[in-house]
Scaffold this active site. Structure first.
Site, short mmCIF file in Angstrom:
data_model
loop_
_atom_site.label_atom_id
_atom_site.label_comp_id
_atom_site.label_asym_id
_atom_site.label_seq_id
_atom_site.Cartn_x
_atom_site.Cartn_y
_atom_site.Cartn_z
N LYS A 59 5.70 -46.06 6.27
CA LYS A 59 5.42 -46.25 7.70
C LYS A 59 4.06 -45.66 8.08
O LYS A 59 3.25 -46.28 8.78
CB LYS A 59 6.55 -45.58 8.50
CG LYS A 59 6.26 -45.26 9.92
CD LYS A 59 6.84 -46.24 10.90
CE LYS A 59 6.31 -45.95 12.29
NZ LYS A 59 6.68 -46.89 13.28
N LYS B 31 -0.31 -40.51 17.39
CA LYS B 31 0.64 -39.70 16.61
C LYS B 31 0.66 -40.16 15.15
O LYS B 31 0.60 -39.35 14.22
CB LYS B 31 2.04 -39.85 17.22
CG LYS B 31 3.12 -39.21 16.39
CD LYS B 31 4.52 -39.57 16.85
CE LYS B 31 5.51 -39.24 15.75
NZ LYS B 31 6.87 -39.62 16.05
N THR C 152 10.01 -41.12 13.39
CA THR C 152 8.77 -41.15 12.59
C THR C 152 8.25 -39.72 12.55
O THR C 152 7.86 -39.18 13.58
CB THR C 152 7.71 -42.06 13.24
OG1 THR C 152 8.26 -43.37 13.37
CG2 THR C 152 6.46 -42.11 12.38
P1 NAD Z 1 11.60 -40.84 23.13
O1 NAD Z 1 10.79 -39.63 23.43
O2 NAD Z 1 11.76 -41.89 24.17
O3 NAD Z 1 13.09 -40.40 22.67
C1 NAD Z 1 13.36 -39.27 21.89
C2 NAD Z 1 14.61 -38.61 22.46
O4 NAD Z 1 14.94 -37.47 21.66
C3 NAD Z 1 14.42 -38.12 23.89
O5 NAD Z 1 15.40 -38.71 24.73
C4 NAD Z 1 14.59 -36.60 23.77
O6 NAD Z 1 15.19 -36.00 24.90
C5 NAD Z 1 15.46 -36.50 22.54
N1 NAD Z 1 15.43 -35.18 21.92
C6 NAD Z 1 14.35 -34.39 21.65
N2 NAD Z 1 14.75 -33.23 21.09
C7 NAD Z 1 16.10 -33.29 20.99
C8 NAD Z 1 17.08 -32.39 20.50
N3 NAD Z 1 16.73 -31.19 20.01
N4 NAD Z 1 18.37 -32.77 20.56
C9 NAD Z 1 18.73 -33.98 21.07
N5 NAD Z 1 17.84 -34.87 21.56
C10 NAD Z 1 16.54 -34.52 21.52
O7 NAD Z 1 10.97 -41.46 21.80
P2 NAD Z 1 11.20 -42.94 21.23
O8 NAD Z 1 10.16 -43.85 21.78
O9 NAD Z 1 12.65 -43.28 21.34
O10 NAD Z 1 10.80 -42.71 19.70
C11 NAD Z 1 11.67 -42.03 18.80
C12 NAD Z 1 11.02 -42.05 17.43
O11 NAD Z 1 10.81 -43.40 17.02
C13 NAD Z 1 9.64 -41.37 17.41
O12 NAD Z 1 9.52 -40.65 16.20
C14 NAD Z 1 8.67 -42.53 17.47
O13 NAD Z 1 7.41 -42.24 16.85
C15 NAD Z 1 9.43 -43.59 16.70
N6 NAD Z 1 9.08 -44.97 17.04
C16 NAD Z 1 8.92 -45.32 18.36
C17 NAD Z 1 8.57 -46.63 18.65
C18 NAD Z 1 8.37 -47.06 20.10
O14 NAD Z 1 7.82 -48.15 20.32
N7 NAD Z 1 8.82 -46.28 21.09
C19 NAD Z 1 8.40 -47.57 17.64
C20 NAD Z 1 8.62 -47.19 16.32
C21 NAD Z 1 8.97 -45.87 16.03
#
Ligand code: NAD
Length: 303
Positions: free
Chosen positions: A171, A246, A96
Site C-alpha cells: 500500500k 500521510k 494504513t
Molecule cells: P477516521 O479518522 O474517519 O476513522 C478512524 C476512527 O478510529 C475514528 O472514528 C476514531 O475515533 C477511531 N479511533 C481512534 N483511536 C481509537 C481508539 N483508541 N479506540 C477506538 N477507536 C479509535 O479515518 P478513516 O478515513 O476511516 O481511515 C481509517 C484508516 O483507513 C486510516 O489508516 C486511513 O489512512 C485508511 N484509509 C482511508 C481511506 C479514506 O479514503 N478515508 C482510504 C484508504 C485507507
C-alpha cells in the site's frame, strides 16, 4: 453467520461494517467517539462500550484506525485487544500504518499466541460503501484463507501480498509511486498550458504516448478534460491531500528505517506539506497543482 469485533467506526469503518451486517454477520462495534458508535448502530452494528466488549466471543476482529500509534494503543494497551481477546480470534488491522508498527504488531500478537494479518485497503469511502475495496494482506497463507470470506463482503479485490507487514508495504509503495507520478502530471499540465496547448488536445496526445500514467488518465488537474478528475468539482476530494501527505510520510519513514534515500518522494512530501501548512489538507490531492500555478483553473479561492 459469525461474530465480528470491530474497532474504529470512522469514515471507512462505518460503511465497511454496514456491508458486514448486510452479509448477515453480527458486528460488535467500538469507537472512542460515542457518536461514531451511535451512527454505526443505525446500520445494524451492535454498539459496545469498550475494546473488551468488542472482542468478546468474536471469530475475527478488525481494526480501522487513523495511524500506527492508534493501532499500537488498541492492540497493545492494558485494555487492548491482546489483553482481552481469546487467542482463537483472528486479528486483522486494516488501518494504513507505518511498516515498523505493522511488524511490531505481528511480533507482539504472535508472542501472545494470536494469528495476525495486516490488511490495509485502497478505494476510499466510495469503495467502502460499495463493498469494492482492494485489500492488501500480509500474513500466513492459512490465516489469509481464514480471513478471506469475512473480507469478501467489503472487497472488490483481495491480494495476499506476502508475509508480515507485506500488505502495508504494498500500500505504502503504491501510493508513494502515485504521488510522484501526480507531481509529474501537475507540472506537465501547467507547462503545456503555458506553451499554449489546449489542455484536452495535450491530454489526448499524452494518454496514448509515453507520458501516460494513471493520474494523467484519471485525475488530470485541469477542469473539463477527464470526467473523473476532482478539478471538475472545485478540487473536493476524491483522495484528500491529508491522506496522500500521510501515505508519502509513511513511505519516507519506511525508507529511513530501511536506509534508502528517496529524493522524488521527499520532494513530493514537501509539496504536500505546503498545502497542509496553508490549511488546504481537505482539498483533493491534485490541488498540489497550486504550488506550480497558484491561479490554476478550478482551484477554490477559499478552502
Ligand atoms: P477516521 O479518522 O474517519 O476513522 C478512524 C476512527 O478510529 C475514528 O472514528 C476514531 O475515533 C477511531 N479511533 C481512534 N483511536 C481509537 C481508539 N483508541 N479506540 C477506538 N477507536 C479509535 O479515518 P478513516 O478515513 O476511516 O481511515 C481509517 C484508516 O483507513 C486510516 O489508516 C486511513 O489512512 C485508511 N484509509 C482511508 C481511506 C479514506 O479514503 N478515508 C482510504 C484508504 C485507507
Amino acid at each position: 453467520m459469525s461474530t465480528i469485533g470491530w474497532i474504529g467506526l470512522g469514515n471507512m469503518g462505518r460503511p465497511m461494517t454496514a456491508n458486514l451486517v448486510k452479509a448477515g454477520h453480527t458486528v460488535n462495534g467500538f469507537d472512542v467517539v460515542p457518536d461514531a458508535v451511535t451512527a454505526a448502530a443505525a446500520d445494524g452494528v451492535t454498539p459496545v462500550g469498550s475494546i473488551a466488549e468488542a472482542v468478546a466471543g468474536a471469530d475475527i476482529v478488525f481494526t480501522m484506525l487513523p495511524k500506527g500509534e492508534h493501532a499500537r494503543a488498541v492492540y497493545l494497551g492494558d485494555d487492548g485487544v491482546l489483553a482481552n481477546a481469546d487467542t482463537s480470534t483472528l486479528l486483522v488491522d486494516s488501518s494504513t500504518i507505518d511498516f515498523d508498527s505493522a511488524r511490531e504488531l505481528h511480533k507482539d500478537a504472535a508472542e501472545a499466541g494470536f494469528r495476525f494479518i495486516d490488511g490495509p485497503v485502497s478505494g476510499g469511502v466510495t469503495g467502502a460503501q460499495a463493498g469494492t475495496l482492494t485489500f492488501m494482506l500480509g500474513g500466513d497463507d492459512a490465516d489469509v484463507e481464514t480471513a478471506r470470506p469475512f473480507i469478501e463482503p467489503m472487497a472488490g479485490n483481495i491480494f495476499h501480498a506476502g508475509g508480515e507487514a507485506a500488505g502495508q508495504a504494498a500500500k505504502i509503495v503504491n501510493n508513494m509511486m502515485l504521488a510522484i507520478s501526480l507531481e509529474g502530471v501537475v507540472e506537465g499540465a501547467v507547462l503545456a498550458q503555458r506553451f499554449g496547448l489546449d489542455p484536452k488536445a495535450f491530454y489526448d496526445i499524452a494518454k496514448v504516448s509515453s507520458g501516460d500514467s494513471w493520474p494523467l488518465r484519471t485525475w488530470y488537474p485541469v477542469p473539463g478534460v477527464t470526467e473523473t478528475a476532482a478539478s471538475n468539482n472545485d478540487f473536493k476530494p476524491g483522495f484528500a491531500t491529508a491522506l496522500m501527505h500521510k501515505d508519502v510520510g509513511l513511505a519516507l519513514a519506511g525508507a529511513e528505517s530501511q536506509g534508502v534515500d528517496l529524493p522524488a518522494a521527499s520532494l513530493v512530501y514537501a509539496q504536500l506539506q505546503k498545502l497542509v501548512d496553508e490549511g488546504l489538507e481537505g482539498l483533493d490531492t491534485t490541488a498540489i497543482i497550486k504550488n506550480i500555478d497558484p491561479a490554476a483553473p478550478g482551484l477554490p479561492t477559499k478552502p
